[in-house]
Design a protein around this motif. Structure first.
Motif, short mmCIF file in Angstrom:
data_model
loop_
_atom_site.label_atom_id
_atom_site.label_comp_id
_atom_site.label_asym_id
_atom_site.label_seq_id
_atom_site.Cartn_x
_atom_site.Cartn_y
_atom_site.Cartn_z
N UNK A 331 27.60 16.88 51.97
CA UNK A 331 27.00 16.71 50.62
C UNK A 331 28.01 16.37 49.49
N UNK A 332 29.30 16.74 49.91
CA UNK A 332 30.21 16.52 48.93
C UNK A 332 30.65 15.06 48.76
N UNK A 333 30.44 14.26 50.04
CA UNK A 333 30.73 12.96 50.00
C UNK A 333 29.64 12.04 49.33
N UNK A 334 28.59 12.46 48.92
CA UNK A 334 27.55 11.68 48.57
C UNK A 334 28.04 11.27 47.02
N UNK A 335 28.59 12.15 46.21
CA UNK A 335 28.86 11.37 44.87
C UNK A 335 29.94 10.27 45.16
N UNK A 336 30.86 10.46 46.00
CA UNK A 336 31.68 9.45 46.40
C UNK A 336 30.81 8.09 46.68
N UNK A 337 30.09 8.38 47.67
CA UNK A 337 29.37 7.31 48.16
C UNK A 337 28.59 6.49 46.79
N UNK A 385 8.49 0.04 40.25
CA UNK A 385 9.01 -0.95 41.14
C UNK A 385 10.48 -0.92 40.81
N UNK A 386 10.92 -0.69 39.74
CA UNK A 386 12.50 -0.64 39.46
C UNK A 386 13.21 0.67 40.26
N UNK A 387 12.45 1.88 40.08
CA UNK A 387 12.63 3.17 40.64
C UNK A 387 12.76 3.25 41.97
N UNK A 388 11.60 2.73 42.58
CA UNK A 388 11.50 2.84 44.07
C UNK A 388 12.41 1.75 45.03
N UNK A 389 12.48 0.51 44.43
CA UNK A 389 13.34 -0.44 45.23
C UNK A 389 14.94 0.05 45.09
N UNK A 390 15.29 0.50 43.86
CA UNK A 390 16.81 0.94 43.61
C UNK A 390 16.74 2.18 44.37
N UNK A 391 15.97 2.99 44.42
CA UNK A 391 16.12 4.33 45.40
C UNK A 391 16.08 3.98 46.78
N UNK A 392 15.54 3.08 47.26
CA UNK A 392 15.25 2.78 48.75
C UNK A 392 16.75 2.00 48.97
N UNK A 393 17.40 1.05 48.28
CA UNK A 393 18.61 0.55 48.52
C UNK A 393 19.81 1.55 48.52
N UNK A 394 19.93 2.28 47.48
CA UNK A 394 20.90 3.32 47.26
C UNK A 394 20.88 4.52 48.20
N UNK A 395 19.83 4.92 48.36
CA UNK A 395 19.64 6.09 49.33
C UNK A 395 19.94 5.64 50.80
N UNK A 396 19.43 4.47 51.13
CA UNK A 396 19.83 3.73 52.28
C UNK A 396 20.94 3.60 52.85
N UNK A 397 21.82 3.20 51.66
CA UNK A 397 23.34 2.95 51.94
C UNK A 397 23.90 4.41 51.93
N UNK A 399 23.00 6.90 53.12
CA UNK A 399 22.66 7.47 54.55
C UNK A 399 23.67 7.05 55.37
N UNK A 400 24.10 5.77 55.55
CA UNK A 400 24.66 5.29 56.57
C UNK A 400 26.20 4.99 56.35
N UNK A 401 26.56 4.99 54.90
CA UNK A 401 27.87 4.73 54.45
C UNK A 401 28.53 5.09 53.21
N UNK A 402 29.39 5.91 53.24
CA UNK A 402 29.99 6.36 51.65
C UNK A 402 31.41 5.94 51.65
N UNK A 403 31.82 5.17 52.88
CA UNK A 403 33.24 4.66 52.70
C UNK A 403 33.26 3.24 53.05
#
Length: 434
Positions: A331-337, A385-397, A399-403
């Motif tokens: 959880x603490x690495x999420x803000x870093x990402x 449109x803006x909220x859902x598309x931005x949330x998809x890409x940000x959350x998707x990233x 999930x798999x990568x914060x570094x």
């Protein structure tokens, strides 16, 4: 009420934009020229004959794919299990000439700026606000850096933007026969985008949900869009299953999940140097597969890049074990990402990095203000449109990568952020005047 009247006076309402595009050619040319000029200036400032300033090593992988296409005319190199074929095909078509690829990326990246203007007009924004959005897309430092770059971003982002514009045209068509061809073109553009960069793998589902909620009368067009997207994705999954025995769209996601996301958590949680962490994670993967772990070293993880189905399952299992072992660190690495994706642009001098961080965060905050303004003024379709598309890409990233990531991970969002930002800033100025 004055604020809402201000937006109405500036034409912030749905309009038929396609038939009026002939009125804007000079504006589109100016925006494109500005976007091209700053990108070419960046290329000129950093140019070296080996083009090393415009890549981080991944380009060679795409180039190997292009060489395989040239030699065999097939997609049976294991590289294609990791990297879908659209960008290697482009490299092949350009004669495996790195300079030509770089210039093509500059042109495609620059085209996003005038198309941002068109997208803004498509949503009914006034000409001055649309021009501001187009110039933000033209001058956004992250967009400049990662379009003047030997990567798949320009191709993926341009075709994603085209897909959004075509889908909007489809669902706003007055009749079903007019809507269907636009929906089909939108889906084909999106398939090209995700075959260039797998980050868009599931965004079609988000767009289908948005289309059904906002324009339910055009459900047939939305269904056609979904069918073609699913068919394009399914075709590539079937190819990977048939050729490589792993029916997955790309293995890059699970590789990043383990060796970027889980490695970051494990390194912090176990207080291990990152290189030792890579070795430990590789050892656990090999142990799950029943392999001899005595030869595991820092290079073992590279053999996990193009994963088999069993290897992919083992990698996912090890990553999930790390997350359940260190949930607080996870959880603490999420803000870093989030900071890396939205604020930090690497490969620039330290002082300039601070300037870019201010720009990046300012753009995000202005876009957030735009979302508030859109909701308050009942512009729900653009808001979602803006909220859902931005949330998809940000959350998707996240999930798999914060570094191992920076604002490169949000380049596809620049047009939407630019439109949201000008809407938000206009709203703030209106409040100050009232």
């Amino acid at each position: 009420m004055r604020g809402r009247r201000h937006f109405e006076e500036h034409g912030l309402r749905t309009m038929e934009y396609v038939k009026n595009l002939w009125r804007y050619p000079a504006v589109l040319v100016v925006i494109f020229v500005v976007a091209c000029a700053v990108r070419l200036a960046y290329v000129g400032a950093r140019y070296t004959p080996d083009l090393s300033s415009f890549q981080d090593g991944d380009y060679r992988l795409y180039e190997i794919g292009a060489e395989h296409i040239e030699q065999y005319g097939r997609f049976d190199n294991s590289l294609f299990l990791v990297r879908p074929p659209a960008f290697p095909i482009l490299i092949y078509l350009l004669g495996l000439n790195g300079t030509a690829v770089l210039i093509a990326n500059v042109i495609m990246g620059a085209l996003i700026a005038p198309l941002t203007y068109v997208l803004a007009r498509q949503w009914g924004l006034a000409a001055n606000l649309s021009l501001a959005a187009g110039l933000i897309a033209a001058l956004d430092p992250t967009s400049i850096i990662y379009s003047a770059y030997l990567g798949s971003e320009s191709l993926a982002n341009l075709t994603l933007l085209a897909a959004l514009m075509l889908l909007i045209t489809s669902v706003r068509s007055r009749t079903r026969p007019r809507a269907l061809p636009w929906a089909a073109l939108a889906a084909l553009a999106l398939v090209v985008s995700l075959l260039a960069r797998p980050a868009s793998f599931l965004v079609w589902i988000v767009l289908v949900v948005w289309g059904l909620l906002s324009y339910r009368k055009q459900w047939v067009a939305v269904a056609l869009f979904a069918l073609i997207c699913a068919g394009g994705i399914g075709t590539w999954i079937a190819h990977n299953g048939s050729v490589f025995g792993n029916p997955t769209f790309s293995t890059i996601g699970v590789y990043n999940l383990l060796y970027y996301r889980a490695a970051s958590v494990e390194s912090r949680g176990a207080n291990l140097p990152i290189e030792d962490t890579y070795v430990e994670l590789s050892r656990r993967v090999e142990a799950r597969l029943g392999h001899d772990t005595s030869t595991v070293d820092g290079a073992t993880r590279h053999g996990h890049y193009a994963a088999t189905a069993d290897l992919q399952t083992a990698m996912t299992g090890v990553a999930l074990d790390v997350f359940t072992t260190y949930p607080v660190v996870y959880l603490l690495t999420i803000p870093i990402g989030l900071w890396r994706i939205l604020g930090w642009t690497q490969n620039v001098p330290g002082g300039l990095m601070i300037v870019l961080a201010v720009w990046n965060l300012g753009l995000v905050l202005a876009a957030a203000g735009g979302l508030i303004a859109l909701f308050r003024h009942k512009q729900y379709s653009l808001f979602w449109l803006i909220l859902l598309v931005c949330a998809y890409y940000i959350a998707g990233t996240i999930i798999v990568q914060t570094s191992g990531i920076d604002t490169r991970g949000r380049t596809m969002l620049t047009p939407l952020l630019a439109i949201g930002a000008v809407y938000g800033l206009s709203w703030i100025f209106t409040i100050r005047r009232s």
